[in-house]
Design an enzyme around this catalytic site. Sequence first.
Site, PDB file in Angstrom:
ATOM      1  N   GLY A 194      -9.804  22.390 -15.565  1.00  0.00           N
ATOM      2  CA  GLY A 194      -8.411  22.553 -15.167  1.00  0.00           C
ATOM      3  C   GLY A 194      -7.984  23.989 -14.954  1.00  0.00           C
ATOM      4  N   CYS A 219      -1.645  -5.719   1.382  1.00  0.00           N
ATOM      5  CA  CYS A 219      -2.074  -5.174   2.678  1.00  0.00           C
ATOM      6  C   CYS A 219      -1.996  -6.275   3.736  1.00  0.00           C
ATOM      7  CB  CYS A 219      -3.502  -4.650   2.575  1.00  0.00           C
ATOM      8  SG  CYS A 219      -4.252  -4.241   4.175  1.00  0.00           S
ATOM      9  N   CYS A 242      -5.894  -7.008   4.823  1.00  0.00           N
ATOM     10  CA  CYS A 242      -6.925  -7.536   3.932  1.00  0.00           C
ATOM     11  C   CYS A 242      -6.340  -8.170   2.671  1.00  0.00           C
ATOM     12  CB  CYS A 242      -7.916  -6.447   3.544  1.00  0.00           C
ATOM     13  SG  CYS A 242      -7.271  -5.326   2.296  1.00  0.00           S
ATOM     14  N   CYS A 274      -3.648  -0.907   4.092  1.00  0.00           N
ATOM     15  CA  CYS A 274      -4.405  -0.031   3.198  1.00  0.00           C
ATOM     16  C   CYS A 274      -4.481   1.391   3.742  1.00  0.00           C
ATOM     17  CB  CYS A 274      -5.849  -0.528   3.072  1.00  0.00           C
ATOM     18  SG  CYS A 274      -6.030  -1.947   1.994  1.00  0.00           S
ATOM     19  N   CYS A 279     -10.469  -1.347   2.923  1.00  0.00           N
ATOM     20  CA  CYS A 279      -9.842  -2.423   3.697  1.00  0.00           C
ATOM     21  C   CYS A 279     -10.896  -3.124   4.553  1.00  0.00           C
ATOM     22  CB  CYS A 279      -8.749  -1.833   4.574  1.00  0.00           C
ATOM     23  SG  CYS A 279      -7.639  -3.060   5.283  1.00  0.00           S
TER      24      CYS A 279
END
Lengths: 360, 306, 201
Positions: free
Chosen positions: B43, B252, B255, B277, B283
């Site tokens: 980080g 979605c 899909c 998506c 997808c």
Amino acid sequence: MYVAVKGGERAIENAHRLLADERRGDRTLPSITLEQIAGQLSLAVDRVMAEGSLFDRDLAALAVKQARGDLIEAIFLIRAYRTTLPRFGATHPIETAAMRVRRRISATFKDLPGGQLLGPTFDYTHRLLDPDLAGDPDLPAPALRPELPTAMPRVTDLLGNEGLIEADPAETGEPVGDLTREPLSFPADRDLRLQGLARGDEGYLLALAYSTQRGYGRTHPFVGEIRMGEVEVEIDVPELGFSVVIGRITVTECQMVNQFKGSAKAPPAFTRGYGLAFGHQERKAMSMALVDRSLRAGELGEDRTAPAQDEEFVLSHCDNVQSTGFVEHLKLPHYVDFQAELDLVRRMRTEVAEKREAAE
Amino acid sequence: MNALPPTAATVAHDTPAYNFAYLDEQTKRMIRRAILKGIAIPGYQVPFASREMPMPYGWGTGGVQVTAAVLGPDDVLKVIDQGADDTTNAVAIRGFFRKTAGVRTTTHTAEATVIQTRHRIPEAPLAEHQILVYQVPIPEPLRFLEPRETETRTMHALEEYGLMHVKLYEDIARHGHIATTYAYPVKVDGRYIMDPSPTPKFDNPKMHRSKALQLFGAGREKRIYAIPPHTDVVSLDFEDHPFKVQTFAQPCALCAAEGVYLDEVLLDDKGGRMFVCSDTDNCEERRAAGHRGALAGDDISRKDRS
Amino acid sequence: MTAVTSAAFDGGFRQPVFDAQTTFRAIMDALARPGRRVICRPLATAPAPMSPLMAAVALTLVDPETPVWLDGALAASADVRGWFAFQTGAPMVDQPADAAFAFVVDPARMPPLSAFAQGTPEYPDRSTTLVVSAESVEDTGAVFTGPGIETSVLFDTRPAIPAFAEQWQANRALFPRGVDLLFVAADAIVGLPRSSRLRTG
Ligand SMILES: [Zn+2]
């Protein structure tokens, strides 16, 4: 039925073919040559060399052509090429006192050793469009001094002899910093600041310099001297045990002489602001000199109140390849983040409406 | 001095033969050293001497330099932008590595060993052998609260993060929400506050204890940082306002996936819209497996619309 | 000390670009997954007492921008010093605290970890990475946890660094300052970044 947009690859290819077509323009006209660009748009080429940090007229001319005259794009092309070049070493500091001077003016003395030499300047031209230049008019040959002067003393050296101006900083023997090899951290020493300014965007430095004149950190400047001409570039060859001249480059140097009332740290004396740029880049060198002097505020014990005195602000934003990249990246798709924001705004509007209804 | 430049033809002869993955070896070493420091200090933003790349700053130069420094001839590279493999900038970056490194590329998340991304984390959990490289525009999570690097660096050094909490809490006081929807700050291994890059906060939980190594490159700002695998990555929140991700009201349209991030697509100027998506590979794989959304129809062949 | 022999000029990578990349991925893996033996075939050689894999690690990470410190056993070899100068161009430093990288083949006699550069609170990355020879790496011994480690990992290297447990706890207490270690065996690298915690009791 819905079909998602596809074919990014072909779209890019087509766009670049169209770009090449527009760059070429009317094909019944001859393509512009690099010699024409280097010879007749020489100040554009100088700017690309200066901010591209690469003294190479041919490549700069090629970049200007490839960029369709967009100088920041040309600077970008040069930078991206420069970064791949191997480094063989560092040159000695160039000696501008030994310059083969083609232009030299001082605003501080009416006459001085070596004299004033106007050289090729826009100064005192009447800015009237010249219709003759639409063609190729015959020109009288220029009147030149039989011998270009060499070894003209610099105004700052003349002032220095009297002790009226702060001395040039002594050679420390420390290696000179290079912000292209080490990330800049603050506070930055003057070598790194000058490097940043020398590569910095001319327009940005011009605006900052102007702001100091209008009172945002006044520096009471006088143009001690501007000189432009050719200097030798020398490099040590360890195998030979001595240095050799590897070529000559054109540079413009500006030394600002700034009034200084003295402070707790230093007695009254004139101080220096320094500007140097590849090629004939007077506006750049002058702006750089003004900003260099402003950035010395801390060192000279002056209050730091104005943007041009703030080194983190000045140096973090002076590089036009960086700034153009980041500003222009906003063109890239951001629809994932925008979707998240849409959702938030819709939700907050619904909540406000619900609260209002409940209150009624 | 007035010797004119050689002609364009001779200039072309000077065109350098670029190294594998464009960067020279000394630059790769410098970047590799920064990556190792980043991994050792999760980080923390490691300064590195970012090079000028043949693409604009802000368009992925940091991610490209990190990818170039880790990539080898056996790697399989996937590049996504907004979750999709065929967004123009993803196409351009993938082409860059195909040209300069000759590596195999893929759109299949599971097949990739190195995935360079802008703004999304793939929906499918990543595996141990994978490396996710993020393109980062502004690496400093405190930058919008304090523009000065000299100040923010001290704040990180002292672990003085009160300003960030104040900002988030002000949001709650004013809006009843934390009004940060992307680039939502996280704390890494309990020490550094980190910017996850402008991914939607929907993706933040995917960073937590991910099996893959996550590397972040910010070219213009000259910073590299990292999250090693299996590392705690916690989105900042408050007891009375716990961190929550965005949910979508519908699946979605192609899909029928739920619990994934969706793009809103406008269909007309009368308010017609659909949600599909953002992760195009996810997808497509779902549709190949037979999942059908409301607007999928039967013919799902890809069509070019260029 | 002896004069430099031709050994100093041998042993670089045969395919510098690809060999460095292969070795780097092993190093990166090792540091990202502390305590795990990451197999890495040595792709370089160097004069004794430097092992081939240690040579490969040096060629991968070290160059004229990284000051290097060598332990007594390495510094005593003119060939090793010559090899570093010729192969990497790295400047040599006498003080461990001035080193970006330190190479140690005799862990029993190495200076304390605290003698090396620890970084600053603002720039904890300005610290030394220690590359230490290991004749053997065992998956027994001390238990480490932290970033890169799914639950916990056991490992131990021989020959040992004196009072390693105490030294490592002191190093971890400095976090984010501190040093990072790369243990180099004959054909494997084990990383121990400063973020790893030694479990006690
Ligand atoms: Zn879908």
